[in-house]
Scaffold this motif. Structure first.
Motif, PDB file in Angstrom:
ATOM      1  N   PRO A 185       0.813  -1.225   0.000  1.00 32.29           N
ATOM      2  CA  PRO A 185       0.000   0.000   0.000  1.00 32.29           C
ATOM      3  C   PRO A 185       0.846   1.275   0.000  1.00 32.29           C
ATOM      4  O   PRO A 185       0.489   2.264  -0.658  1.00 32.29           O
ATOM      5  CB  PRO A 185      -0.815  -0.124   1.291  1.00 32.29           C
ATOM      6  N   PHE A 186       1.967   1.265   0.704  1.00 35.08           N
ATOM      7  CA  PHE A 186       2.847   2.436   0.720  1.00 35.08           C
ATOM      8  C   PHE A 186       3.598   2.573  -0.605  1.00 35.08           C
ATOM      9  O   PHE A 186       3.901   3.700  -1.025  1.00 35.08           O
ATOM     10  CB  PHE A 186       3.839   2.339   1.881  1.00 35.08           C
ATOM     11  N   MET A 187       3.871   1.457  -1.264  1.00 40.78           N
ATOM     12  CA  MET A 187       4.472   1.515  -2.591  1.00 40.78           C
ATOM     13  C   MET A 187       3.472   2.085  -3.594  1.00 40.78           C
ATOM     14  O   MET A 187       3.817   2.941  -4.428  1.00 40.78           O
ATOM     15  CB  MET A 187       4.938   0.116  -3.005  1.00 40.78           C
ATOM     16  N   ASP A 188       2.226   1.633  -3.510  1.00 43.62           N
ATOM     17  CA  ASP A 188       1.189   2.148  -4.414  1.00 43.62           C
ATOM     18  C   ASP A 188       0.955   3.638  -4.194  1.00 43.62           C
ATOM     19  O   ASP A 188       0.664   4.380  -5.139  1.00 43.62           O
ATOM     20  CB  ASP A 188      -0.118   1.383  -4.196  1.00 43.62           C
ATOM     21  N   GLU A 189       1.106   4.079  -2.958  1.00 42.44           N
ATOM     22  CA  GLU A 189       0.897   5.484  -2.601  1.00 42.44           C
ATOM     23  C   GLU A 189       2.084   6.361  -3.002  1.00 42.44           C
ATOM     24  O   GLU A 189       1.973   7.592  -3.048  1.00 42.44           O
ATOM     25  CB  GLU A 189       0.666   5.562  -1.083  1.00 42.44           C
ATOM     26  N   GLY A 190       3.225   5.741  -3.287  1.00 44.33           N
ATOM     27  CA  GLY A 190       4.414   6.496  -3.659  1.00 44.33           C
ATOM     28  C   GLY A 190       5.304   6.871  -2.495  1.00 44.33           C
ATOM     29  O   GLY A 190       6.324   7.549  -2.698  1.00 44.33           O
ATOM     30  N   LYS A 191       4.967   6.420  -1.293  1.00 40.07           N
ATOM     31  CA  LYS A 191       5.826   6.714  -0.141  1.00 40.07           C
ATOM     32  C   LYS A 191       7.075   5.828  -0.144  1.00 40.07           C
ATOM     33  O   LYS A 191       8.107   6.215   0.405  1.00 40.07           O
ATOM     34  CB  LYS A 191       5.054   6.525   1.166  1.00 40.07           C
ATOM     35  N   LEU A 192       6.958   4.652  -0.723  1.00 40.01           N
ATOM     36  CA  LEU A 192       8.092   3.766  -0.905  1.00 40.01           C
ATOM     37  C   LEU A 192       8.343   3.604  -2.398  1.00 40.01           C
ATOM     38  O   LEU A 192       7.412   3.305  -3.162  1.00 40.01           O
ATOM     39  CB  LEU A 192       7.821   2.380  -0.298  1.00 40.01           C
ATOM     40  N   VAL A 193       9.587   3.801  -2.803  1.00 42.18           N
ATOM     41  CA  VAL A 193       9.945   3.710  -4.215  1.00 42.18           C
ATOM     42  C   VAL A 193      11.065   2.695  -4.380  1.00 42.18           C
ATOM     43  O   VAL A 193      12.100   2.777  -3.698  1.00 42.18           O
ATOM     44  CB  VAL A 193      10.401   5.082  -4.765  1.00 42.18           C
ATOM     45  N   VAL A 194      10.847   1.740  -5.266  1.00 45.91           N
ATOM     46  CA  VAL A 194      11.890   0.757  -5.596  1.00 45.91           C
ATOM     47  C   VAL A 194      12.549   1.244  -6.880  1.00 45.91           C
ATOM     48  O   VAL A 194      12.019   1.063  -7.976  1.00 45.91           O
ATOM     49  CB  VAL A 194      11.298  -0.655  -5.762  1.00 45.91           C
ATOM     50  N   GLN A 195      13.688   1.901  -6.746  1.00 49.93           N
ATOM     51  CA  GLN A 195      14.330   2.551  -7.890  1.00 49.93           C
ATOM     52  C   GLN A 195      14.694   1.553  -8.988  1.00 49.93           C
ATOM     53  O   GLN A 195      14.656   1.893 -10.176  1.00 49.93           O
ATOM     54  CB  GLN A 195      15.592   3.302  -7.431  1.00 49.93           C
ATOM     55  N   SER A 196      15.013   0.326  -8.613  1.00 52.18           N
ATOM     56  CA  SER A 196      15.393  -0.674  -9.611  1.00 52.18           C
ATOM     57  C   SER A 196      14.205  -1.176 -10.410  1.00 52.18           C
ATOM     58  O   SER A 196      14.367  -1.758 -11.493  1.00 52.18           O
ATOM     59  CB  SER A 196      16.061  -1.872  -8.932  1.00 52.18           C
ATOM     60  N   GLY A 197      13.000  -0.987  -9.870  1.00 53.19           N
ATOM     61  CA  GLY A 197      11.807  -1.531 -10.498  1.00 53.19           C
ATOM     62  C   GLY A 197      11.644  -3.019 -10.269  1.00 53.19           C
ATOM     63  O   GLY A 197      10.680  -3.630 -10.755  1.00 53.19           O
ATOM     64  N   SER A 223      25.245   0.320  -7.883  1.00 49.45           N
ATOM     65  CA  SER A 223      25.953   0.993  -8.979  1.00 49.45           C
ATOM     66  C   SER A 223      24.989   1.457 -10.074  1.00 49.45           C
ATOM     67  O   SER A 223      25.218   2.482 -10.706  1.00 49.45           O
ATOM     68  CB  SER A 223      27.013   0.064  -9.575  1.00 49.45           C
ATOM     69  N   GLY A 224      23.892   0.717 -10.253  1.00 48.07           N
ATOM     70  CA  GLY A 224      22.978   1.046 -11.343  1.00 48.07           C
ATOM     71  C   GLY A 224      21.922   2.073 -11.003  1.00 48.07           C
ATOM     72  O   GLY A 224      21.443   2.796 -11.892  1.00 48.07           O
ATOM     73  N   PHE A 225      21.535   2.169  -9.718  1.00 44.02           N
ATOM     74  CA  PHE A 225      20.377   3.000  -9.382  1.00 44.02           C
ATOM     75  C   PHE A 225      20.596   3.963  -8.210  1.00 44.02           C
ATOM     76  O   PHE A 225      19.747   4.817  -7.957  1.00 44.02           O
ATOM     77  CB  PHE A 225      19.177   2.097  -9.051  1.00 44.02           C
ATOM     78  N   TYR A 226      21.735   3.847  -7.505  1.00 46.97           N
ATOM     79  CA  TYR A 226      21.913   4.654  -6.302  1.00 46.97           C
ATOM     80  C   TYR A 226      23.225   5.436  -6.287  1.00 46.97           C
ATOM     81  O   TYR A 226      23.696   5.821  -5.218  1.00 46.97           O
ATOM     82  CB  TYR A 226      21.798   3.755  -5.054  1.00 46.97           C
ATOM     83  N   ALA A 227      23.768   5.700  -7.451  1.00 48.26           N
ATOM     84  CA  ALA A 227      25.002   6.486  -7.505  1.00 48.26           C
ATOM     85  C   ALA A 227      24.792   7.861  -6.889  1.00 48.26           C
ATOM     86  O   ALA A 227      25.699   8.421  -6.254  1.00 48.26           O
ATOM     87  CB  ALA A 227      25.480   6.600  -8.949  1.00 48.26           C
ATOM     88  N   ASP A 228      23.605   8.430  -7.072  1.00 47.47           N
ATOM     89  CA  ASP A 228      23.318   9.762  -6.526  1.00 47.47           C
ATOM     90  C   ASP A 228      22.085   9.756  -5.628  1.00 47.47           C
ATOM     91  O   ASP A 228      21.451  10.783  -5.416  1.00 47.47           O
ATOM     92  CB  ASP A 228      23.134  10.779  -7.660  1.00 47.47           C
ATOM     93  N   SER A 251      31.007  -1.610   1.115  1.00 50.21           N
ATOM     94  CA  SER A 251      31.960  -1.357   0.028  1.00 50.21           C
ATOM     95  C   SER A 251      31.630  -0.078  -0.737  1.00 50.21           C
ATOM     96  O   SER A 251      32.500   0.508  -1.376  1.00 50.21           O
ATOM     97  CB  SER A 251      31.987  -2.542  -0.939  1.00 50.21           C
ATOM     98  N   MET A 252      30.364   0.351  -0.627  1.00 47.14           N
ATOM     99  CA  MET A 252      29.934   1.577  -1.304  1.00 47.14           C
ATOM    100  C   MET A 252      29.893   2.771  -0.357  1.00 47.14           C
ATOM    101  O   MET A 252      29.360   3.823  -0.692  1.00 47.14           O
ATOM    102  CB  MET A 252      28.560   1.364  -1.933  1.00 47.14           C
ATOM    103  N   GLY A 253      30.449   2.611   0.843  1.00 46.71           N
ATOM    104  CA  GLY A 253      30.599   3.741   1.755  1.00 46.71           C
ATOM    105  C   GLY A 253      29.498   3.918   2.769  1.00 46.71           C
ATOM    106  O   GLY A 253      29.556   4.851   3.589  1.00 46.71           O
ATOM    107  N   TYR A 254      28.486   3.068   2.766  1.00 46.40           N
ATOM    108  CA  TYR A 254      27.453   3.170   3.797  1.00 46.40           C
ATOM    109  C   TYR A 254      28.063   2.824   5.153  1.00 46.40           C
ATOM    110  O   TYR A 254      28.918   1.954   5.269  1.00 46.40           O
ATOM    111  CB  TYR A 254      26.298   2.217   3.494  1.00 46.40           C
ATOM    112  N   GLY A 255      27.635   3.551   6.163  1.00 46.28           N
ATOM    113  CA  GLY A 255      28.147   3.338   7.510  1.00 46.28           C
ATOM    114  C   GLY A 255      29.387   4.141   7.811  1.00 46.28           C
ATOM    115  O   GLY A 255      29.974   4.003   8.891  1.00 46.28           O
TER     116      GLY A 255
END
Length: 354
Positions: A185-197, A223-228, A251-255
């Motif tokens: 329901p939150f995805m349908d509402e747009g509050k949660l977005v799955v950038q990869s689809g 690398s494909g969807f979260y560079a920025d 490895s991508m700098g989180y944390g």
């Protein structure tokens, strides 16, 4: 002389019966055969210990074997227990679809067959199923994300990615369905977005519950969807997958610096996951209390051995029959309550904090 010969024949017959080792006990005590998938995961070694203790406290003898994640080995273990003359089998399947023949041999021998935690499929030779609530497991993980992000009130949007369990595990799709009950329901509402689809179970499933495969997939997503973009939450079906997800994120700098880890779910309360929760990396794990399992499965076994039909609170279709079942609930472990695992004897304080 005849008396001596007769005595010798009696002794020989007695010794041969002992040597065969398949004779039933003459004291009326029934034996429960317990088949576990591996000792390598704490959840299964602890469950094995609790099941042995629970059955023996109820007056049963027990035989326990661990298959070390080898389905062929587990089938052979079942056949060996049939030969030993056990009265009931409690089986946590390595592969629920690989035990059809072994279970049917057990039923032909008059042995009660109980599937535990993992459903045995494609056979009518299953008397009962005792498991945690599979859909509720996913709902627990989904609700944790919903609450932590305050999705009921926050405007969002928040970025989410999904790592589901192995497609050869019949439980995995139910975990996914439960989580989607809360999050879709939150995805349908747009509050949660799955950038990869990549949203469907098929797109997000990780074959073999393989940590390395989870890490490789997360590498590709980042690398494909979260560079920025910042990833806010990862719905991860189990701790073994969370290990790979966290390695990729690090490895991508989180944390490091101002780049916070996303929310990360899991299940099984593996020690590495518990320590990761204490370190602020993984956010939660869903814990299955073997003590609750024993409270259900021992009386169920007794009823079945007495020729009675235990109460069923659910049924699960195994592609051959609707298997009667009872379930118990998973429990959310977070940084605030990790000591609960010590209270119930799952770990010692030294395990967690040492």
């Amino acid at each position: 002389m005849k008396k001596v010969i007769a005595l010798i024949l009696v002794l020989v017959l007695a010794l041969s019966m002992v040597a065969c080792g398949g004779a039933k006990k003459d004291d009326g005590q029934k034996t429960i055969g317990i088949l576990m998938p591996t000792k390598e995961q704490t959840i299964w070694s602890i469950q094995g210990e609790r099941l042995v203790a629970g059955y023996e406290a109820a007056g049963y003898a027990t035989e326990i074997e661990f298959a070390e994640d080898d389905s062929a080995r587990q089938a052979t273990q079942i056949e060996n227990m049939i030969s030993k003359g056990v009265d009931a089998l409690v089986i946590v399947a390595v592969d629920g679809a690989a035990l059809t023949d072994a279970c049917e041999k057990a039923k032909e021998a008059g042995i009660v067959v109980i599937a535990e935690d993992r459903l045995i499929t494609n056979t009518s030779a299953v008397d009962y199923y005792v498991t945690f609530d599979l859909v509720k497991m996913g709902e627990l993980q989904g609700q944790f994300i919903a609450d932590a992000l305050d999705l009921a009130n926050a405007a969002g949007p928040f970025n989410l990615e999904i790592f589901s369990g192995s497609p050869d595990d019949p439980n995995a799709k139910l975990f996914y369905d439960g989580a989607m009950n809360i999050l879709k329901p939150f995805m349908d509402e747009g509050k949660l977005v799955v950038q990869s689809g990549q949203v469907s179970y098929e797109q997000t499933a990780i074959m073999g519950w393989d940590s390395a495969k989870a890490q490789a997939r997360m590498d590709n997503l980042l690398s494909g969807f979260y560079a920025d973009k910042h990833l806010d939450a990862v719905l991860v079906a189990a701790d073994c997958l969370a290990i790979g997800v966290i390695s990729s994120l690090e490895s991508m700098g989180y944390g490091t610096g101002d780049v916070a880890f996303p929310l990360i779910t899991g299940q099984d309360a593996e020690l590495a996951a518990v320590k990761s929760i204490k370190a602020g990396k993984q956010s939660m794990t869903a814990f299955l209390d073997a003590n609750e399992l024993v409270k259900i499965i021992v009386p169920v076994t007794t009823s079945l051995l007495n020729g009675e039909a235990p109460e069923a609170t659910a049924t699960y279709n195994n592609e051959a029959i609707d298997v009667p079942a009872q379930t118990y609930s998973p429990y959310a472990i977070t940084a605030d309550n990790v000591d609960y695992l010590v209270e119930v004897g799952f770990y010692t304080d030294a395990d967690i904090n040492g």
